[in-house]
Scaffold this motif. Structure first.
Motif, PDB file in Angstrom:
ATOM      1  N   PRO A   1       0.740  -1.275  -0.076  1.00 10.14           N
ATOM      2  CA  PRO A   1      -0.114  -0.108   0.163  1.00 10.14           C
ATOM      3  C   PRO A   1       1.025   1.252  -0.013  1.00 10.14           C
ATOM      4  O   PRO A   1       1.785   1.543   0.956  1.00 10.14           O
ATOM      5  CB  PRO A   1      -0.912  -0.108   1.364  1.00 10.14           C
ATOM      6  N   GLY A   2       0.792   2.012  -1.089  1.00 11.69           N
ATOM      7  CA  GLY A   2       1.299   3.501  -1.080  1.00 11.69           C
ATOM      8  C   GLY A   2       2.808   3.155  -1.807  1.00 11.69           C
ATOM      9  O   GLY A   2       3.373   4.291  -1.978  1.00 11.69           O
ATOM     10  N   SER A   3       3.277   1.997  -2.242  1.00 15.48           N
ATOM     11  CA  SER A   3       4.347   2.076  -2.760  1.00 15.48           C
ATOM     12  C   SER A   3       4.321   0.814  -3.645  1.00 15.48           C
ATOM     13  O   SER A   3       4.079  -0.362  -3.583  1.00 15.48           O
ATOM     14  CB  SER A   3       5.624   1.577  -1.833  1.00 15.48           C
ATOM     15  N   PRO A   4       5.105   0.996  -5.152  1.00 21.43           N
ATOM     16  CA  PRO A   4       4.980  -0.068  -6.127  1.00 21.43           C
ATOM     17  C   PRO A   4       6.044  -1.100  -5.726  1.00 21.43           C
ATOM     18  O   PRO A   4       6.382  -2.143  -6.348  1.00 21.43           O
ATOM     19  CB  PRO A   4       5.223   0.535  -7.302  1.00 21.43           C
ATOM     20  N   ARG A   5       6.917  -1.006  -4.667  1.00 23.95           N
ATOM     21  CA  ARG A   5       7.982  -1.665  -4.462  1.00 23.95           C
ATOM     22  C   ARG A   5       8.357  -1.351  -2.918  1.00 23.95           C
ATOM     23  O   ARG A   5       9.507  -1.053  -2.594  1.00 23.95           O
ATOM     24  CB  ARG A   5       9.360  -1.574  -5.478  1.00 23.95           C
ATOM     25  N   GLY A   6       7.415  -1.881  -2.116  1.00 20.56           N
ATOM     26  CA  GLY A   6       7.523  -1.476  -0.791  1.00 20.56           C
ATOM     27  C   GLY A   6       7.673  -2.564   0.485  1.00 20.56           C
ATOM     28  O   GLY A   6       7.862  -2.205   1.417  1.00 20.56           O
TER      29      GLY A   6
END
Length: 254
Positions: free
Chosen positions: A48-53
């Motif tokens: 959630p909130g990041s494509p690579r988190g």
């Protein structure tokens, strides 16, 4: 050349690609976001909130960056398992510093993620092994050499003094020469600024240049007073200080 992260915009790439490539180390597997280790598959995935988190080990989430961006940097096999070095960064041209972590994999045991205060750097990082210790060189911090050690599951950050005459790299100095001159010359041409005021305590004006100079100022060979002097001269004459003079005075390259 390995692929660099594309998540943070052109300014971030300009700055971070410069530092990663010029220190001779680039992160691992940033295109595939996957490491195939002897203890299983380790992947960077969307969160959630990041494509690579987030990071998974054999499909199970073991780390979530809280909407930041994760990159693999290095990994080594040890007698006990696998040690993976990864970094986390919020993105943006003003945040070149990454916080580092070790992901520890051991057969038959739960994965561990360990870090400590100060385990961070403006530069890319690479693992070296010294007997039972895992070492990571973290470039310089406030003119001191910085290094992290992994002992068991504990991270220790150490600082050591180095010679103030230590030269900066030629590549770093060329970047500094080019982009500081662009600001000190071009801004004067555009707006007829007061060069004395403009160059006083000069440390960059655009976000990218300011962040780059702040980063390079950690190196013991960086001379802030000489950079200010060079900016003043360039502003007044409307031309670059020669690189041979700049590298000697600003970057301690003889």
């Amino acid at each position: 050349m390995r692929v660099l992260p594309r998540h943070s915009g052109n300014a971030w790439l300009l700055l971070l690609s410069f530092f990663l490539l010029n220190c001779g180390v680039t992160p691992l597997s940033l295109a595939a976001d996957k490491l195939n280790t002897r203890l299983g598959d380790v992947k960077i995935i969307e969160s959630p909130g990041s494509p690579r988190g987030a990071i998974t080990v054999n499909g199970l989430v073991v780390f979530d960056s809280d909407a930041q961006y994760v990159s693999f940097y290095d990994h080594v096999d040890t007698a006990e398992g696998v040690v993976i070095l990864f970094g986390v960064n919020p993105g943006g041209s003003a945040t070149p510093i990454s916080n580092f972590y070790f992901l520890l994999l051991k057969a038959g045991e739960k994965s561990q993620v360990v870090t400590t205060k100060g385990f961070d750097s403006y530069h890319a990082a690479k693992i070296t092994s010294n007997g039972d210790e895992i070492l990571v060189e973290l470039a310089f911090d406030a003119k001191r050499k910085k290094q992290a050690k992994l002992q068991g599951n504990k991270v220790i950050v150490e600082y050591s003094q180095v010679s103030p005459l230590l030269s900066m790299s030629e590549e770093d100095c060329k970047w500094l020469h080019k982009y500081s001159a662009q600001e000190c010359i071009d801004d004067n041409r555009k707006s007829k600024i007061d060069c004395e005021k403009y160059a006083h305590n000069y440390s960059g004006y655009s976000t990218v240049v300011m962040t780059g100079i702040t980063t390079l100022s950690n190196h013991p060979g960086f001379n802030a007073t000489a950079l200010e002097d060079a900016c003043l001269r360039e502003c007044k004459i409307g031309a670059e200080v020669s690189f041979s003079e700049f590298k000697r005075d600003v970057c301690s390259i003889q």
